[in-house]
Structures are given as structure tokens and as C-alpha cells.
Design an enzyme around this catalytic site. Structure first.
Site, PDB file in Angstrom:
ATOM      1  N   CYS A  48      25.836  12.823   2.055  1.00 35.07           N
ATOM      2  CA  CYS A  48      25.967  12.898   0.361  1.00 35.07           C
ATOM      3  C   CYS A  48      27.134  12.209  -0.239  1.00 35.07           C
ATOM      4  O   CYS A  48      27.893  11.823   0.560  1.00 35.07           O
ATOM      5  CB  CYS A  48      25.778  14.303   0.408  1.00 35.07           C
ATOM      6  SG  CYS A  48      24.774  15.325   1.298  1.00 35.07           S
ATOM      7  N   ARG A  58      24.143   6.778  -0.197  1.00 34.98           N
ATOM      8  CA  ARG A  58      24.722   7.593   0.874  1.00 34.98           C
ATOM      9  C   ARG A  58      23.589   8.871   0.860  1.00 34.98           C
ATOM     10  O   ARG A  58      23.742   9.462   1.984  1.00 34.98           O
ATOM     11  CB  ARG A  58      26.056   8.145   0.491  1.00 34.98           C
ATOM     12  CG  ARG A  58      27.106   6.837   0.228  1.00 34.98           C
ATOM     13  CD  ARG A  58      28.387   7.554   0.020  1.00 34.98           C
ATOM     14  NE  ARG A  58      28.802   7.767   1.259  1.00 34.98           N
ATOM     15  CZ  ARG A  58      29.925   7.425   2.143  1.00 34.98           C
ATOM     16  NH1 ARG A  58      30.526   6.539   1.659  1.00 34.98           N
ATOM     17  NH2 ARG A  58      30.246   7.862   3.162  1.00 34.98           N
ATOM     18  N   TRP A  76      21.705  14.313   0.607  1.00 35.02           N
ATOM     19  CA  TRP A  76      20.676  13.849   1.672  1.00 35.02           C
ATOM     20  C   TRP A  76      20.636  15.229   2.418  1.00 35.02           C
ATOM     21  O   TRP A  76      21.623  15.785   3.206  1.00 35.02           O
ATOM     22  CB  TRP A  76      21.462  12.721   2.630  1.00 35.02           C
ATOM     23  CG  TRP A  76      20.787  12.597   3.920  1.00 35.02           C
ATOM     24  CD1 TRP A  76      19.570  12.039   3.995  1.00 35.02           C
ATOM     25  CD2 TRP A  76      20.999  12.514   5.382  1.00 35.02           C
ATOM     26  NE1 TRP A  76      19.206  11.495   5.056  1.00 35.02           N
ATOM     27  CE2 TRP A  76      20.081  12.196   6.032  1.00 35.02           C
ATOM     28  CE3 TRP A  76      21.684  13.436   5.989  1.00 35.02           C
ATOM     29  CZ2 TRP A  76      20.059  12.236   7.434  1.00 35.02           C
ATOM     30  CZ3 TRP A  76      22.092  13.672   7.470  1.00 35.02           C
ATOM     31  CH2 TRP A  76      21.177  13.026   8.163  1.00 35.02           C
ATOM     32  N   ASN A 109      29.448  18.181   0.607  1.00 30.67           N
ATOM     33  CA  ASN A 109      29.149  17.298   1.607  1.00 30.67           C
ATOM     34  C   ASN A 109      29.552  17.908   2.953  1.00 30.67           C
ATOM     35  O   ASN A 109      30.813  18.306   3.127  1.00 30.67           O
ATOM     36  CB  ASN A 109      29.867  15.938   1.738  1.00 30.67           C
ATOM     37  CG  ASN A 109      29.344  15.155   0.752  1.00 30.67           C
ATOM     38  OD1 ASN A 109      28.553  15.489  -0.280  1.00 30.67           O
ATOM     39  ND2 ASN A 109      30.188  13.906   0.342  1.00 30.67           N
ATOM     40  N   GLY A 110      28.637  17.914   4.120  1.00 31.39           N
ATOM     41  CA  GLY A 110      28.858  18.340   5.342  1.00 31.39           C
ATOM     42  C   GLY A 110      28.222  19.602   5.532  1.00 31.39           C
ATOM     43  O   GLY A 110      27.094  19.877   5.053  1.00 31.39           O
ATOM     44  N   GLU A 145      18.185  -3.598  18.941  1.00 34.36           N
ATOM     45  CA  GLU A 145      18.502  -3.576  17.577  1.00 34.36           C
ATOM     46  C   GLU A 145      17.241  -4.000  16.704  1.00 34.36           C
ATOM     47  O   GLU A 145      17.074  -3.516  15.659  1.00 34.36           O
ATOM     48  CB  GLU A 145      19.755  -4.237  17.217  1.00 34.36           C
ATOM     49  CG  GLU A 145      20.083  -4.763  15.848  1.00 34.36           C
ATOM     50  CD  GLU A 145      20.438  -3.664  14.945  1.00 34.36           C
ATOM     51  OE1 GLU A 145      20.667  -2.597  15.612  1.00 34.36           O
ATOM     52  OE2 GLU A 145      20.583  -3.577  13.631  1.00 34.36           O
ATOM     53  N   LYS A 205      15.819  -1.756  13.756  1.00 30.07           N
ATOM     54  CA  LYS A 205      15.628  -2.147  12.349  1.00 30.07           C
ATOM     55  C   LYS A 205      14.352  -2.087  11.690  1.00 30.07           C
ATOM     56  O   LYS A 205      14.106  -1.560  10.512  1.00 30.07           O
ATOM     57  CB  LYS A 205      16.096  -3.850  12.161  1.00 30.07           C
ATOM     58  CG  LYS A 205      16.879  -4.136  11.259  1.00 30.07           C
ATOM     59  CD  LYS A 205      18.312  -4.067  10.897  1.00 30.07           C
ATOM     60  CE  LYS A 205      18.490  -2.563  11.224  1.00 30.07           C
ATOM     61  NZ  LYS A 205      19.922  -2.215  11.789  1.00 30.07           N
ATOM     62  N   GLU A 233      13.466   1.831  11.103  1.00 24.90           N
ATOM     63  CA  GLU A 233      13.951   2.420  10.082  1.00 24.90           C
ATOM     64  C   GLU A 233      13.671   2.025   8.728  1.00 24.90           C
ATOM     65  O   GLU A 233      13.535   2.956   8.079  1.00 24.90           O
ATOM     66  CB  GLU A 233      15.416   1.757  10.002  1.00 24.90           C
ATOM     67  CG  GLU A 233      16.577   2.341  10.919  1.00 24.90           C
ATOM     68  CD  GLU A 233      17.925   1.877  10.720  1.00 24.90           C
ATOM     69  OE1 GLU A 233      18.268   0.703  10.823  1.00 24.90           O
ATOM     70  OE2 GLU A 233      18.679   2.762  10.231  1.00 24.90           O
ATOM     71  N   HIS A 268       7.720  -1.757  34.721  1.00 24.91           N
ATOM     72  CA  HIS A 268       7.657  -0.707  35.330  1.00 24.91           C
ATOM     73  C   HIS A 268       7.040   0.587  34.532  1.00 24.91           C
ATOM     74  O   HIS A 268       7.540   1.878  34.739  1.00 24.91           O
ATOM     75  CB  HIS A 268       9.329  -0.217  35.632  1.00 24.91           C
ATOM     76  CG  HIS A 268       9.932  -1.170  36.583  1.00 24.91           C
ATOM     77  ND1 HIS A 268       9.643  -1.461  38.027  1.00 24.91           N
ATOM     78  CD2 HIS A 268      10.665  -2.333  36.219  1.00 24.91           C
ATOM     79  CE1 HIS A 268      10.301  -2.429  38.445  1.00 24.91           C
ATOM     80  NE2 HIS A 268      11.102  -2.758  37.554  1.00 24.91           N
ATOM     81  N   LYS A 293      23.176   6.276   4.737  1.00 30.26           N
ATOM     82  CA  LYS A 293      24.161   5.203   5.054  1.00 30.26           C
ATOM     83  C   LYS A 293      25.233   5.854   6.050  1.00 30.26           C
ATOM     84  O   LYS A 293      25.463   5.202   7.065  1.00 30.26           O
ATOM     85  CB  LYS A 293      24.773   4.756   3.887  1.00 30.26           C
ATOM     86  CG  LYS A 293      25.594   3.257   4.238  1.00 30.26           C
ATOM     87  CD  LYS A 293      24.832   2.175   4.767  1.00 30.26           C
ATOM     88  CE  LYS A 293      25.519   1.169   5.219  1.00 30.26           C
ATOM     89  NZ  LYS A 293      24.762   0.087   5.917  1.00 30.26           N
TER      90      LYS A 293
HETATM   91  O1  M6R Z   1      28.617   3.687   9.951  1.00 26.74           O
HETATM   92  P1  M6R Z   1      28.382   3.609  11.589  1.00 26.74           P
HETATM   93  O2  M6R Z   1      28.479   2.298  12.310  1.00 26.74           O
HETATM   94  O3  M6R Z   1      28.943   4.529  12.473  1.00 26.74           O
HETATM   95  O4  M6R Z   1      26.735   3.953  11.715  1.00 26.74           O
HETATM   96  C1  M6R Z   1      26.267   4.274  12.795  1.00 26.74           C
HETATM   97  C2  M6R Z   1      24.770   4.598  12.791  1.00 26.74           C
HETATM   98  O5  M6R Z   1      24.217   5.600  11.959  1.00 26.74           O
HETATM   99  C3  M6R Z   1      23.945   3.347  11.864  1.00 26.74           C
HETATM  100  O6  M6R Z   1      24.056   2.045  12.590  1.00 26.74           O
HETATM  101  C4  M6R Z   1      22.438   3.511  11.868  1.00 26.74           C
HETATM  102  O7  M6R Z   1      21.906   3.377  12.762  1.00 26.74           O
HETATM  103  C5  M6R Z   1      22.105   2.349  10.620  1.00 26.74           C
HETATM  104  N1  M6R Z   1      21.316   2.948   9.733  1.00 26.74           N
HETATM  105  C6  M6R Z   1      21.282   1.001  11.359  1.00 26.74           C
HETATM  106  O8  M6R Z   1      21.012   0.278  10.421  1.00 26.74           O
END
Ligand code: M6R
Length: 613
Positions: A2, A27, A78, A104-105, A486, A490, A493, A509, A608
Site C-alpha cells: 500500500c 504500489r 493492496w 501499511n503492513g 522468469e 512474467k 503475472e 521426467h 509492486k
Molecule cells: O522488490 P523485489 O525485487 O524484492 O520484489 C521481489 C518480487 O516481489 C518481485 O520480483 C515480483 O516477483 C515481481 N512482480 C516480478 O515481476
């Protein structure tokens, strides 16, 4: 996660809060709200919406919210406790509306506190842990908001970044921090309180970061900070933020993600600038200068990270082992923190985090330090919590990354890890000539990425063929196994298509059972030492009807004879190919998501910075 923006000063608070919230929207974007003090009627007016910040703008106008208030708090959410509804959005008010809180938290013992409050007759309106804070502070309120907050927070467990105002105190704004970043921005006759300084940087560059267990009492004349633990007044240094935090704009791009993909050549130039000693075949990293002797004696490295940063770390593992001959383990920070990791006297721990605020990575860092390890960090956000908590480290200098799906941070992380691997390698087994070759290879990456971006239209054409698919497989071997992981992340997500990354040889396997004519399989197969092996893996997929999208370098026969689509990337040093090969995979995920009508900058359920466990 947040975002929080709060203001006390002489100007109207609302426009400042709204602008700040828009900067922080990436965020958290499932709901948002503001609370401003209306001194005329001695009330706190709140407005909340579900969805994006622009909806809040309209609602504020409709509600006729007071425009002349110069004290206010705001939040973009969030969801953690309770669905994203208007009722659950922040600010939360105490009974009677005396106290308003944005948070936040996560308050871990909120259920126990709620039970006490319920037994005392408090009625709750939301499902959030934050509402508990509002009532709990109100319970201790005896005419001094700062005192009430200090008292209330003593018994709260978990993480919080807080901004709090009180109906009866028009000249008071309270902030607090434990495990969730908060900072003050100091202006002329005005003070900003925020979870992320990018929200206030256009107003002031004078920043004071709060530390864990700080409560700050702000009024129009200044501020004082006290510790929750012992009430002592503490001083925190003011920092002048010079640059590197320019306000991110989309420019001519439709999305931040696409802009950030195309920014990669420049981001990598900034990331390597002044750090490559081409003649010495070495890297110079200012953040590690004071640790050079210590680095010479390390005999094991643990890299810990989450998500995309974890996959970049996997590439780092290959590079460090190959060039420096130091054994490396990469571990999810969320696992590392709860294991009992064995850390020897010569073990170095590296945390990798774009945001520098990821809760699991921060906790892993603390655990490593607890066990006596030296911890270096690789972060993008300057001044972030992880960067400040480390013994040293290297910034990415990739520029602000706003798109929730990380792109330029990934390639910059791999490049920084390659610089560290080169430096460690030159301390050990890399010769001068080998060092020069690697330094030049790293130096050529920005131009190679630039060439790779020219493949955008080709990738879009492929995306058009597969955007209705429901599953994807991504395969790679050796250095490009993390690239496959990765690439799959992507796609998941932002397109919401189920995708899995695998080391190519591993599919026989089990996962090969999934292959049929409806399964697109992305194979990362540059012409390197394992090319023939991965060609055999690709043949096995073709033989079962899978659709093959192959990312390879030129001269890729025989794979071009049976692949359904070929994406030709420029050849690079094989160990550095992940930087190049990941670019078409970013573009593929982007185009598929856009074709499916998704908001790629704000994908569902994500945020984020993941500042909760
Ligand atoms: O800010 P960070 O690199 O620590 O974040 C880690 C993950 O939360 C972040 O890489 C997440 O997987 C992204 N949304 C990837 O696109």
C-alpha cells in the site's frame, strides 16, 4: 504494497494528497481513500473508493469535501485483511470519528486486541486489522495524540507504517514505523509524511527516514521523534536527495512496462557506467570498495531474494561459480528466514531486491546478520530499507521501475551480479585476458539489448497466434534455465495464463505428458555448448504436437527446420545471454497481456513491493 501520503502545512492538503497517491498507485490499487480535517466543523471528512485513484477524484468532487483543509492523510490499498471494498479501504476511524488512521503492513495480534475492544463495547465496521489501530489509539487518548499513539503501539505486534490525525488536534500529524518504511519530507512551513518519497519528491528533497519503532509527532513548526520502546527522543539525520528520483512518466508509451522494457539499453548503460575497468579486465564497485579484503577470503555465498529477483540471483549463481569458483546457493528469502541456515565465518550473504522493501528479503537479511554474516545487497531503490540495513552493496541505477512486472530491474540485476562475479573472479581464478574478455562482453550488453528490441513486431505477431492459449511451458538450460523461469513468471503475472518454467531436459521426467497441439512451448536455445542437447529436447516436444517458439541466435540449424516460430537474438557471451534472451520473453508476455485486454501495469492481485509476509 500500500502507499501512504500525509500533509500538514499552509496549503490545501487535498491536491497534494491526490497527486502523491497517483504517484504511489502502482504500489496498491484495489481501493483508495483520503481523510482531511475540517476545522470549521471539527470533523474528519473521509472519502473512499474501490478501484483506481481517478475514481477518488470524482467522488471527492461529488462529496463536496472541504477544499481548504491543510491537514490530511491518504492511502492506496493492496488488500490483506478483508476484501477490497469501500468499507475496508483506509482511512479507518475510531468510534465517533475522533481519530483517523491509514496503515501499511499487518498487525499480527489484531484478533486479540479486537477481542478486548469488542468486550469493551466497541463496534467494528470493517474486516481490517487497521480499524483495530484506530480504536486502540482512541482508547488511550487523553488529549495528546502523540502520547496515545506511543502507548497504543507498545502492544501491537507485526508491521506498520502509519499516519494518524485527530479531530481535536488541528496542528498534529503522527507517523510511526515498524517494518514498513515511512519518511518525512521537509518543506517551508509544511511537512509531508509518506511511505515512499517518490510521492513527495516534487515538493521537497529534504528527507528524514524514520527507523523501526519511531513515532514522529509533526506540527506546522517542526517535528520530534520518540522511540516506542522507551519514549526517548531520537534524532534522525536529514538527507538531501540529489537525483535518481525523477518523476516517472509514461511518455509516448501506452504502459510503464513497455517503456521500461525499451529503457533497458539506457538502464544498463547507467548500471555499468564507471564500473567497468576494460583495460584491467575488472569491475569497480564503490559500494564494495571497503570490503575488498574481506571478499578475498569468502569461501561460500548465499544469495537470497524473491520472485524475479530470485531468478536474477540464479543467473548470478552460475556466473559466480563459473568465474570466481566460489560455491553459491540461491534461496527464496521466505524459506531462508525460517530455516536454520548454516552460515560459516567466511560465508557472504547477498540479498537482491528491486524495491529494497520486500518483507521476506528484509527478514532473511536480518536472520543472516543475526548469525554474524556480512550482508551485501543489490537494490534499485536508493535509500531503501534493505540497502540501508546491509553492510555494503551495489545499486542498479536502472531508474524508477513502476510497472508491477519487473523488467529492466531483472536485466540490471543480472548485470550487477555479473560485475560482482567478475570482481570476485579477478581476485581468484580469472586471468587478465579472461577478465578483459568478460568486461568487454558486459560492456556490449546495452547495444545488444538495443538490437534485440527491434524484434518487437515479430514478437507481437507471435503473441497474436497464442494469446488465447490457456497454458504455456518455458524451457531453457544452464544459464538460460533461470530465463525460462522468469519468462513464465512474467506471462503469469500479467496475462493470467498458467505458465511453467523448467530446465529443458527435465520435462521428460513428467511435464512432457502435458504436451499436445494446444501447448505453446517457448524454448530458449542460443547456439552455445548445450545447443545440441536442447535441440533434442525441442524435437521431443515437436514429436508430440507441441507448438515451438524458439529463442535462438543465428546459425541455429537444425532447430529452424522444425520450430513453429524462431526469434533470432544477437549472439552474446554465453554466460551473459540471459540479459538478451529475457527481452523477447518480456515482450511476448506484454503483448499477450495487452491482447487479452489486461491492465499490464496494474495486474490483478499484485503489488509492486510486497511488504507483508
Ligand atoms: O522488490 P523485489 O525485487 O524484492 O520484489 C521481489 C518480487 O516481489 C518481485 O520480483 C515480483 O516477483 C515481481 N512482480 C516480478 O515481476
Amino acid at each position: 504494497m500500500c502507499g501512504i501520503v500525509a500533509y500538514i502545512g499552509s496549503k490545501p492538503a487535498l491536491p497534494i494528497l491526490m497527486k502523491g497517491l497517483k504517484r504511489l498507485e502502482y504500489r496498491g490499487y484495489d481501493s483508495a481513500g483520503i481523510g482531511v480535517l475540517n476545522s470549521d466543523s471539527a470533523s474528519i471528512e473521509t472519502v473512499k473508493v474501490v478501484g483506481e485513484i481517478r475514481g477518488l477524484d470524482n467522488k471527492i468532487k461529488e462529496a463536496g469535501t472541504t477544499q481548504n483543509s491543510s491537514l490530511g492523510i491518504s492511502h492506496t490499498r493492496w488488500a490483506t485483511h478483508g476484501e477490497p471494498t469501500e468499507t475496508n479501504a483506509h482511512p479507518h476511524l475510531s468510534v465517533g470519528g475522533k481519530i483517523a488512521v491509514v496503515h501499511n503492513g499487518i498487525i499480527e495480534n489484531y484478533a486479540a486486541i479486537k477481542k478486548i475492544l469488542l468486550s469493551e463495547g466497541v463496534e467494528f465496521v470493517s474486516e481490517t486489522d487497521t480499524e483495530v489501530i484506530a480504536h486502540w489509539v482512541s482508547r488511550f487518548y487523553k488529549g495528546d495524540l502523540g502520547e496515545a499513539v506511543l502507548e497504543a503501539l507498545k502492544s501491537l505486534e507485526g508491521a506498520f507504517g502509519l499516519a494518524i490525525i485527530c479531530r481535536d488536534e488541528p496542528d498534529t500529524l503522527i507517523g510511526a514505523r515498524r517494518g514498513s518504511p515511512m519518511a518525512l519530507g521537509l518543506g517551508d512551513d509544511e511537512i509531508f509524511l509518506t511511505s515512499d518519497i517518490s510521492a513527495v519528491i516534487e515538493h521537497t528533497r529534504k528527507i528524514v527516514y524514520l527507523e523501526d519503532n519511531d513515532v514522529v509527532k509533526v506540527n506546522r513548526a517542526g517535528f520530534t521523534i520518540q522511540s516506542i520502546e522507551n519514549r526517548r527522543t531520537v534524532s534522525r539525520e536529514m538527507q538531501q536527495i540529489e537525483s535518481g528520483l525523477e518523476i516517472a512518466q509514461k511518455g509516448d508509451f501506452p504502459h510503464f512496462m513497455l517503456k521500461e522494457i525499451f529503457e533497458q539499453p539506457e538502464a544498463l548503460r547507467n548500471c555499468t557506467r564507471g564500473r567497468l575497468l576494460l583495460g584491467d579486465g575488472n569491475a569497480k564497485l564503490a559500494g564494495l570498495d571497503s570490503s575488498l579484503r574481506e571478499l578475498r577470503s569468502i569461501d561460500r555465498i548465499i544469495i537470497t531474494a524473491c520472485g524475479t529477483s530470485y531468478y536474477a540471483s540464479m543467473v548470478g549463481e552460475y556466473l559466480i561459480e563459473e568465474w570466481a569458483g566460489i560455491p553459491v546457493e540461491v534461496e527464496y528469502a521466505s524459506e531462508f528466514r525460517y530455516r536454520n541456515p548454516i552460515i560459516g565465518t567466511n560465508t557472504l550473504v547477498i540479498t537482491v531486491s528491486q524495491s529494497g522493501e520486500t518483507a521476506d528479503t528484509l527478514a532473511a537479511l536480518k536472520e543472516a546478520k543475526q548469525k554474524g554474516a556480512t550482508v551485501l545487497s543489490i537494490c534499485n531503490v536508493v535509500g531503501s530499507t534493505i540497502a540501508r540495513a546491509s553492510d555494503g552493496g551495489v545499486y542498479l541505477h536502472a531508474g524508477a521501475e513502476i510497472g508491477v512486472a519487473s523488467t529492466k530491474a531483472f536485466t540490471a540485476q543480472v548485470v550487477v551480479l555479473s560485475l560482482i562475479a567478475l570482481l570476485l573472479g579477478r581476485q581468484r581464478r580469472l586471468s587478465h585476458a579472461q577478465g578483459i574478455e568478460i568486461a568487454n562482453a558486459i560492456n556490449s550488453l546495452p547495444n545488444l539489448v538495443e538490437q534485440t528490441l527491434k524484434l518487437n513486431d515479430e514478437v507481437l505477431a507471435i503473441a497474436n497466434c497464442y494469446y488465447n492459449s490457456t497454458n504455456f511451458l518455458y524451457l531453457g538450460r544452464h544459464y538460460n534455465y533461470p530465463v525460462a523461469m522468469e519468462g513464465a513468471l512474467k506471462l503469469k503475472e500479467i496475462s493470467y495464463i498458467h505458465a511453467e518454467g523448467y530446465p529443458a531436459a527435465e520435462i521428460k521426467h513428467g511435464p512432457i505428458a502435458l504436451i499436445d497441439e494446444n501447448m505453446p512451448v517457448v524454448v530458449v536455445a542460443p547456439k552455445d555448448a548445450l545447443f545440441d542437447k536442447i535441440v533434442s529436447n525441442a524435437r521431443a516436444i515437436k514429436a508430440r504436437g507441441g507448438k515451438l517458439i524458439v529463442v535462438t541466435t543465428s546459425d541455429c540449424s537444425p532447430i529452424d527446420e522444425f520450430a513453429d516460430h524462431i526469434i533470432h537474438i544477437p549472439a552474446a557471451n554465453p554466460a551473459l545471454t540471459p540479459v538478451i534472451a529475457s527481452v523477447p520473453l518480456q515482450l511476448l508476455a506484454y503483448h499477450i497481456a495487452v491482447l487479452r485486454g489486461n491492465d499490464v501495469d496494474m495486474p490483478r492481485n499484485l503489488t509492486k513491493s510486497v511488504m507483508v509476509e
